[in-house]
Motif scaffolding. Structure first.
Motif, PDB file in Angstrom:
ATOM      1  N   GLU A 212       0.846  -1.179   0.000  1.00 26.37           N
ATOM      2  CA  GLU A 212       0.000   0.000   0.000  1.00 26.37           C
ATOM      3  C   GLU A 212       0.888   1.238   0.000  1.00 26.37           C
ATOM      4  OE1 GLU A 212      -0.900   0.412   4.778  1.00 26.37           O
ATOM      5  OE2 GLU A 212      -2.306  -0.711   3.531  1.00 26.37           O
ATOM      6  N   GLU A 213       0.327   2.345  -0.439  1.00 21.34           N
ATOM      7  CA  GLU A 213       1.108   3.583  -0.541  1.00 21.34           C
ATOM      8  C   GLU A 213       1.710   3.936   0.812  1.00 21.34           C
ATOM      9  OE1 GLU A 213       0.580   8.146  -2.236  1.00 21.34           O
ATOM     10  OE2 GLU A 213      -0.786   6.535  -2.847  1.00 21.34           O
ATOM     11  N   THR A 214       3.002   4.178   0.805  1.00 18.81           N
ATOM     12  CA  THR A 214       3.754   4.411   2.039  1.00 18.81           C
ATOM     13  C   THR A 214       4.488   5.736   1.945  1.00 18.81           C
ATOM     14  OG1 THR A 214       4.073   2.013   2.217  1.00 18.81           O
ATOM     15  CG2 THR A 214       5.439   3.405   3.617  1.00 18.81           C
ATOM     16  N   ALA A 215       4.475   6.487   3.045  1.00 18.33           N
ATOM     17  CA  ALA A 215       5.069   7.823   3.058  1.00 18.33           C
ATOM     18  C   ALA A 215       6.424   7.821   3.761  1.00 18.33           C
ATOM     19  CB  ALA A 215       4.130   8.818   3.740  1.00 18.33           C
ATOM     20  N   PHE A 216       7.374   8.534   3.158  1.00 21.44           N
ATOM     21  CA  PHE A 216       8.691   8.739   3.729  1.00 21.44           C
ATOM     22  C   PHE A 216       9.029  10.226   3.634  1.00 21.44           C
ATOM     23  CE2 PHE A 216       8.611   4.401   2.312  1.00 21.44           C
ATOM     24  CZ  PHE A 216       9.324   3.688   3.261  1.00 21.44           C
ATOM     25  N   ARG A 217      10.018  10.623   4.400  1.00 17.69           N
ATOM     26  CA  ARG A 217      10.550  11.968   4.232  1.00 17.69           C
ATOM     27  C   ARG A 217      12.069  11.869   4.133  1.00 17.69           C
ATOM     28  NH1 ARG A 217       7.298  14.782   7.355  1.00 17.69           N
ATOM     29  NH2 ARG A 217       6.073  15.550   5.607  1.00 17.69           N
TER      30      ARG A 217
END
Length: 235
Positions: free
Chosen positions: A108-113
């Motif tokens: 599933e769409e995963t967020a990183f910075r």
């Protein structure tokens, strides 16, 4: 030297009267990338002096919620993505293309910075500029945070109403723009809602959906952030 964190947008606190010069600039501040592909950002030097820049990756837990937090990858975990180069020299006034590469697929769409920060080089030189005298230029070492969304290979959009809550049952982030509350006669009231809804997350609607009516959801996806989509749900 003063460090200021930029996470998605430039936030500058009040500084002394001396003029401030940022030593870095990064563009774009938000990218998405799919398995087998590469995203790029460009780091620009705003200083006449050479400097070293280091990239640091953080995973975002519970993104776009009140419980959002950033963490390092767990020890022993398989790294989801790489940033190359992870540390590099930057000539005064120069720029460098940095690649962001997924190393494994996500479900599933995963967020990183990805943070970019000026650091000391091998000669222990300081990339920041120090204040010398009351009228000197104030050097500000800025930490830029680029939001990176890693997309699944076969992403799907699926939403569900649970009372007055909208739940994201799909595998893609929904960039909700507005929600329309429509009654059985087709009369609709539009509610502006600017909210990112990641897979598994839910949001409370500004109204209670009525039986016999419908709810229209206008949203955008990371893959085509400029394109509007509409999804209709019935209570």
């Amino acid at each position: 030297m003063i460090k200021i964190c930029l996470a998605g947008a430039l936030l500058l606190a009040l500084l002394p009267a001396a003029p401030a010069l940022a030593n870095l600039n990064v563009h774009p501040m938000r990218v998405h990338v799919e398995a087998g592909k590469t995203a790029t950002v460009r780091v620009h030097s705003q200083s006449p002096q050479p400097q070293y820049v280091q990239a640091t990756v953080k995973r975002i837990l519970d993104p776009a919620t009140d419980h959002e937090q950033e963490v390092d990858e767990a020890v022993g975990a398989v790294t989801v993505m790489a940033v190359t180069p992870g540390k590099f020299g930057l000539a005064g006034g120069g720029n460098r293309l940095v690649r962001i590469i997924p190393l494994r697929a996500v479900e599933e769409e995963t967020a990183f910075r990805v943070y970019f920060e000026g650091v000391r080089g091998s000669d222990d030189s300081d990339p920041g500029v120090t204040v010398q005298g009351a009228n000197a230029t104030l050097g500000v070492s800025l930490v830029w945070g680029v939001l990176v969304n890693v997309l699944p290979a076969d992403g799907r959009v699926e939403m569900q109403l649970e009372g007055d809550r909208l739940v994201n049952r799909g595998s893609l982030r929904l960039g909700i723009n507005q929600v329309q509350d429509c009654d059985a006669d087709g009369a609709c009231i539009t509610h502006e809602v600017k909210r990112s809804l990641y897979p598994g997350a839910a949001m409370t609607l500004p109204f209670v959906p009525q039986s016999g009516g419908r709810v229209d959801i206008d949203y955008r996806l990371s893959r085509a952030g400029y394109r509007d989509h509409r999804h209709t749900l019935t209570p």
